[in-house]
Design a protein around this motif. Structure first.
Motif, PDB file in Angstrom:
ATOM      1  N   MET A 125       0.834  -1.178   0.000  1.00  7.09           N
ATOM      2  CA  MET A 125       0.000   0.000   0.000  1.00  7.09           C
ATOM      3  C   MET A 125       0.875   1.237   0.000  1.00  7.09           C
ATOM      4  O   MET A 125       2.013   1.210   0.411  1.00  7.09           O
ATOM      5  N   ARG A 126       0.297   2.300  -0.470  1.00  4.77           N
ATOM      6  CA  ARG A 126       0.915   3.620  -0.410  1.00  4.77           C
ATOM      7  C   ARG A 126      -0.223   4.592  -0.132  1.00  4.77           C
ATOM      8  O   ARG A 126      -1.242   4.562  -0.820  1.00  4.77           O
ATOM      9  N   PRO A 127      -0.099   5.430   0.895  1.00  4.92           N
ATOM     10  CA  PRO A 127      -1.208   6.322   1.236  1.00  4.92           C
ATOM     11  C   PRO A 127      -1.600   7.239   0.087  1.00  4.92           C
ATOM     12  O   PRO A 127      -0.783   7.593  -0.751  1.00  4.92           O
ATOM     13  N   ALA A 128      -2.863   7.597   0.093  1.00  2.00           N
ATOM     14  CA  ALA A 128      -3.411   8.559  -0.870  1.00  2.00           C
ATOM     15  C   ALA A 128      -4.309   9.511  -0.096  1.00  2.00           C
ATOM     16  O   ALA A 128      -4.687   9.232   1.042  1.00  2.00           O
ATOM     17  N   GLN A 129      -4.656  10.594  -0.727  1.00  5.40           N
ATOM     18  CA  GLN A 129      -5.547  11.563  -0.111  1.00  5.40           C
ATOM     19  C   GLN A 129      -6.892  11.480  -0.809  1.00  5.40           C
ATOM     20  O   GLN A 129      -6.971  11.396  -2.035  1.00  5.40           O
ATOM     21  N   LYS A 130      -7.965  11.499  -0.038  1.00  2.00           N
ATOM     22  CA  LYS A 130      -9.314  11.390  -0.581  1.00  2.00           C
ATOM     23  C   LYS A 130     -10.053  12.688  -0.260  1.00  2.00           C
ATOM     24  O   LYS A 130     -10.194  13.061   0.897  1.00  2.00           O
ATOM     25  N   LYS A 131     -10.495  13.398  -1.315  1.00  2.00           N
ATOM     26  CA  LYS A 131     -11.205  14.667  -1.144  1.00  2.00           C
ATOM     27  C   LYS A 131     -12.551  14.588  -1.855  1.00  2.00           C
ATOM     28  O   LYS A 131     -12.697  13.882  -2.844  1.00  2.00           O
ATOM     29  N   ILE A 132     -13.499  15.368  -1.371  1.00  2.00           N
ATOM     30  CA  ILE A 132     -14.798  15.456  -2.043  1.00  2.00           C
ATOM     31  C   ILE A 132     -14.665  16.391  -3.238  1.00  2.00           C
ATOM     32  O   ILE A 132     -14.147  17.494  -3.131  1.00  2.00           O
ATOM     33  N   ASN A 133     -15.128  15.922  -4.394  1.00  3.08           N
ATOM     34  CA  ASN A 133     -15.174  16.740  -5.602  1.00  3.08           C
ATOM     35  C   ASN A 133     -16.603  17.266  -5.702  1.00  3.08           C
ATOM     36  O   ASN A 133     -17.506  16.558  -6.132  1.00  3.08           O
ATOM     37  N   THR A 134     -16.811  18.512  -5.286  1.00  8.27           N
ATOM     38  CA  THR A 134     -18.167  19.083  -5.251  1.00  8.27           C
ATOM     39  C   THR A 134     -18.750  19.332  -6.634  1.00  8.27           C
ATOM     40  O   THR A 134     -19.964  19.371  -6.798  1.00  8.27           O
ATOM     41  N   GLN A 135     -17.907  19.478  -7.646  1.00  9.30           N
ATOM     42  CA  GLN A 135     -18.393  19.721  -9.004  1.00  9.30           C
ATOM     43  C   GLN A 135     -19.184  18.525  -9.531  1.00  9.30           C
ATOM     44  O   GLN A 135     -20.186  18.682 -10.213  1.00  9.30           O
ATOM     45  N   PHE A 136     -18.736  17.306  -9.198  1.00 13.07           N
ATOM     46  CA  PHE A 136     -19.387  16.097  -9.719  1.00 13.07           C
ATOM     47  C   PHE A 136     -19.989  15.236  -8.617  1.00 13.07           C
ATOM     48  O   PHE A 136     -20.470  14.149  -8.869  1.00 13.07           O
ATOM     49  N   ASP A 137     -19.958  15.700  -7.358  1.00 16.20           N
ATOM     50  CA  ASP A 137     -20.480  14.943  -6.220  1.00 16.20           C
ATOM     51  C   ASP A 137     -19.843  13.557  -6.153  1.00 16.20           C
ATOM     52  O   ASP A 137     -20.528  12.540  -6.079  1.00 16.20           O
ATOM     53  N   THR A 138     -18.528  13.527  -6.246  1.00 19.64           N
ATOM     54  CA  THR A 138     -17.762  12.279  -6.207  1.00 19.64           C
ATOM     55  C   THR A 138     -16.544  12.479  -5.316  1.00 19.64           C
ATOM     56  O   THR A 138     -16.275  13.572  -4.824  1.00 19.64           O
ATOM     57  N   TRP A 139     -15.789  11.406  -5.131  1.00 20.29           N
ATOM     58  CA  TRP A 139     -14.505  11.486  -4.433  1.00 20.29           C
ATOM     59  C   TRP A 139     -13.396  11.716  -5.439  1.00 20.29           C
ATOM     60  O   TRP A 139     -13.422  11.175  -6.536  1.00 20.29           O
ATOM     61  N   GLU A 140     -12.424  12.501  -5.064  1.00 18.98           N
ATOM     62  CA  GLU A 140     -11.215  12.682  -5.855  1.00 18.98           C
ATOM     63  C   GLU A 140     -10.074  12.028  -5.080  1.00 18.98           C
ATOM     64  O   GLU A 140      -9.874  12.324  -3.901  1.00 18.98           O
ATOM     65  N   ILE A 141      -9.370  11.130  -5.725  1.00 19.16           N
ATOM     66  CA  ILE A 141      -8.272  10.412  -5.090  1.00 19.16           C
ATOM     67  C   ILE A 141      -6.957  10.962  -5.624  1.00 19.16           C
ATOM     68  O   ILE A 141      -6.735  10.982  -6.833  1.00 19.16           O
ATOM     69  N   ILE A 142      -6.109  11.403  -4.710  1.00 15.55           N
ATOM     70  CA  ILE A 142      -4.801  11.935  -5.085  1.00 15.55           C
ATOM     71  C   ILE A 142      -3.746  10.932  -4.606  1.00 15.55           C
ATOM     72  O   ILE A 142      -3.510  10.813  -3.401  1.00 15.55           O
ATOM     73  N   PRO A 143      -3.162  10.165  -5.543  1.00 15.17           N
ATOM     74  CA  PRO A 143      -2.192   9.132  -5.149  1.00 15.17           C
ATOM     75  C   PRO A 143      -1.000   9.724  -4.416  1.00 15.17           C
ATOM     76  O   PRO A 143      -0.552  10.835  -4.711  1.00 15.17           O
ATOM     77  N   GLY A 144      -0.494   8.957  -3.446  1.00 18.03           N
ATOM     78  CA  GLY A 144       0.697   9.362  -2.722  1.00 18.03           C
ATOM     79  C   GLY A 144       1.943   9.106  -3.547  1.00 18.03           C
ATOM     80  O   GLY A 144       1.897   8.478  -4.596  1.00 18.03           O
ATOM     81  N   LYS A 145       3.034   9.598  -3.065  1.00 18.77           N
ATOM     82  CA  LYS A 145       4.319   9.403  -3.740  1.00 18.77           C
ATOM     83  C   LYS A 145       5.212   8.555  -2.840  1.00 18.77           C
ATOM     84  O   LYS A 145       4.958   8.420  -1.654  1.00 18.77           O
ATOM     85  N   GLY A 146       6.257   8.006  -3.417  1.00 17.05           N
ATOM     86  CA  GLY A 146       7.200   7.235  -2.614  1.00 17.05           C
ATOM     87  C   GLY A 146       6.961   5.745  -2.732  1.00 17.05           C
ATOM     88  O   GLY A 146       6.187   5.272  -3.560  1.00 17.05           O
ATOM     89  N   GLY A 147       7.630   5.024  -1.869  1.00 11.54           N
ATOM     90  CA  GLY A 147       7.592   3.566  -1.916  1.00 11.54           C
ATOM     91  C   GLY A 147       6.325   2.973  -1.337  1.00 11.54           C
ATOM     92  O   GLY A 147       5.526   3.650  -0.690  1.00 11.54           O
ATOM     93  N   PHE A 148       6.164   1.704  -1.581  1.00 12.29           N
ATOM     94  CA  PHE A 148       5.016   0.956  -1.088  1.00 12.29           C
ATOM     95  C   PHE A 148       5.386   0.238   0.206  1.00 12.29           C
ATOM     96  O   PHE A 148       6.542  -0.115   0.424  1.00 12.29           O
ATOM     97  N   THR A 149       4.386  -0.003   1.047  1.00  9.67           N
ATOM     98  CA  THR A 149       4.546  -0.747   2.282  1.00  9.67           C
ATOM     99  C   THR A 149       3.644  -1.971   2.200  1.00  9.67           C
ATOM    100  O   THR A 149       2.479  -1.860   1.808  1.00  9.67           O
ATOM    101  N   THR A 150       4.152  -3.123   2.589  1.00  6.47           N
ATOM    102  CA  THR A 150       3.344  -4.338   2.621  1.00  6.47           C
ATOM    103  C   THR A 150       2.568  -4.369   3.933  1.00  6.47           C
ATOM    104  O   THR A 150       3.134  -4.114   4.996  1.00  6.47           O
TER     105      THR A 150
END
Length: 98
Positions: A1-26
């Motif tokens: 896994m690698r953390p991401a940020q989840k924000k509300i996209n008010t324009q489309f009433d959906t979630w916007e996912i912003i992928p994290g950077k860097g290495g993965f963790t098991t």
């Protein structure tokens, strides 16, 4: 896994996912972890597109489907994970494709 940020996209009433950077963790899944998929995985006829409720899968079913994916596709798939106090995944709630 690698953390991401989840924000509300008010324009489309959906979630916007912003992928994290860097290495993965098991991470380890708890024995009784729940797997709920909301997006179709190739070769998975049961999960049909456009469904509003996620379908439950066993961990073995999920791993089998995940291993069938092309590595380029699987690198872009995201999950909402819930953890217990020992850092184990207790719920893999959603599967989404960017």
């Amino acid at each position: 896994m690698r953390p991401a940020q989840k924000k509300i996209n008010t324009q489309f009433d959906t979630w916007e996912i912003i992928p994290g950077k860097g290495g993965f963790t098991t991470v380890t899944m708890a024995k009784d972890a729940r797997v709920l998929l909301t997006a179709q995985v190739r070769g998975d006829d049961a999960s049909g597109a456009g469904r509003s409720e996620p379908l439950p899968y066993s961990q073995a079913q999920f791993v089998t489907l995940l291993k069938q994916l092309d590595s380029g596709l699987s690198a872009g798939i995201g999950y909402d994970l819930s953890f217990d106090g020992e850092g184990r995944v207790t719920k893999l709630q959603s599967l989404y494709k960017p």
